[in-house]
Write a protein that holds these residues in place. Structure first.
Motif, PDB file in Angstrom:
ATOM      1  N   GLY A  30      -1.336   8.269   2.195  1.00  0.00           N
ATOM      2  CA  GLY A  30      -1.044   7.261   2.884  1.00  0.00           C
ATOM      3  C   GLY A  30      -0.734   5.914   2.473  1.00  0.00           C
ATOM      4  N   SER A  31      -0.136   6.000   1.312  1.00  0.00           N
ATOM      5  CA  SER A  31       0.350   4.581   0.576  1.00  0.00           C
ATOM      6  C   SER A  31       1.664   4.217   0.971  1.00  0.00           C
ATOM      7  N   THR A  32       1.678   3.095   1.241  1.00  0.00           N
ATOM      8  CA  THR A  32       2.914   2.252   1.418  1.00  0.00           C
ATOM      9  C   THR A  32       3.882   1.984   0.304  1.00  0.00           C
ATOM     10  N   GLU A  33       5.028   1.409   0.413  1.00  0.00           N
ATOM     11  CA  GLU A  33       5.861   1.224  -0.788  1.00  0.00           C
ATOM     12  C   GLU A  33       5.275   0.148  -1.641  1.00  0.00           C
ATOM     13  N   SER A  34       4.248  -0.844  -0.993  1.00  0.00           N
ATOM     14  CA  SER A  34       3.431  -1.792  -1.814  1.00  0.00           C
ATOM     15  C   SER A  34       2.348  -1.246  -2.560  1.00  0.00           C
TER      16      SER A  34
END
Length: 332
Positions: A30-34
């Motif tokens: 579930g990680s974002t690009e940030s």
């Protein structure tokens, strides 16, 4: 906010039966690009998921986690969740934001102390001020992570000073000059201090020599990596750099556009030099990456040119090492 909006992440793709296994299903996801995202860990039949922020980012909430358990049929059941503060579909405040608060730099402005992260309150980062004598001032400082501005710094920067306003003895050092190429005498003193609300190291004293090589005019003056004065000061090594990315520069430059130890020039007049330098980069705090205790200072024969061409190989063209000294604690 309802945890149901995250159920597809935790329960898997619709129509697929979860295997309820950490190795095959629950991991960093579930990680974002940030780099913001969930991390889940499984112990037996119990699973705990925690929302974390990416590197250099800070969460604007105190708690955000979910727990689940494996049912006998292999399904995952959300058992508990806790969110503070809650967030609904209309609230567009991001979970995590870039943290522009430079805690290390601000800690340098606190004589005898430093900031220790405490918690987030009303979307500001609140810090304790911890003093070298063990005292702690709880929630004394706060910073807006979106701007990096610390609120009312005068209210906490002097909290660790003794009643007489002097610095602890461990913040006082001295440097006694010994010959390199020539005989130079004198002692300079170094002290962590505050001047006009700015924290730095005050370097002052007088050195003198009757040798003709100690000519009037500017002479390069640098903190070097070692305090060893042997081999006519050659053993002091190169200019002290707290990071390999730093190149030589003038003392007014910010890191990495100068070595941490680049102090520019001192002026010799009639065989003597009165040194009075206040440097905001160096530190006498042993925990600081720019701590200069147990390093050396070298006096050079020629002026430091400040490396105007920004040559990564430059050391300022200051010439021979006339003399040097070892920076040691001043127990007098």
């Amino acid at each position: 906010m309802k945890i149901s909006s995250f159920l597809p992440i935790i329960l898997g793709i619709e129509g697929q039966k979860p295997k309820c296994s950490l190795d095959s299903y629950f991991d960093e996801f579930g990680s974002t690009e940030s780099g913001d995202g969930w991390i889940c860990k499984q112990k037996g039949k119990k699973i705990r998921c925690k929302f974390l922020c990416g590197e250099g980012r800070v969460k604007l909430f105190n708690k955000y986690f979910a727990t689940a358990k494996c049912k006998k049929n292999g399904e995952v059941k959300i058992n508990k969740y806790e969110i503070s503060p809650p967030r609904d579909e209309e609230d567009k405040t991001p979970f995590c934001v870039e943290n522009k608060c430079d805690r290390k730099s601000e800690s340098k402005m606190i004589p005898g102390g430093f900031l220790k992260t405490k918690k987030v309150v009303d979307q500001s980062i609140v810090y304790d001020v911890k003093c070298s004598d063990g005292k702690r001032h709880k929630q004394a400082a706060s910073c807006d992570p979106s701007t990096g501005v610390f609120e009312d710094p005068d209210s906490y920067r002097n909290l660790c000073l003794p009643n007489d306003g002097a610095f602890p003895a461990l913040s006082r050092y001295r440097c006694d000059f010994v010959p390199g190429q020539v005989q130079v005498n004198g002692t300079i003193h170094l002290q962590e201090t505050m001047i006009d609300g700015l924290r730095g190291v005050h370097i002052n004293g007088t050195i003198f020599s009757s040798d003709p090589a100690f000519v009037d005019g500017d002479h390069g003056f640098h903190v070097h990596s070692s305090s060893d004065p042997s081999d006519k000061c050659a053993a002091t090594g190169g200019h002290f750099a707290s990071n390999p990315d730093q190149i030589h520069g003038p003392p007014i430059a910010a890191l990495p556009d100068r070595h941490a130890g680049d102090l520019g020039n001192i002026l010799v007049d009639a065989g003597a030099a009165t040194i009075d330098i206040f440097d905001q980069i160096l530190s006498l705090d042993e925990e600081s990456p720019v701590f200069i205790g147990d390093r050396g200072i070298v006096l050079h024969a020629a002026p430091d040119d400040g490396n105007p061409d920004r040559d990564p190989a430059s050391t300022g063209a200051a010439g021979a090492r006339l003399a040097c000294c070892a920076i040691t604690k001043d127990d007098h």
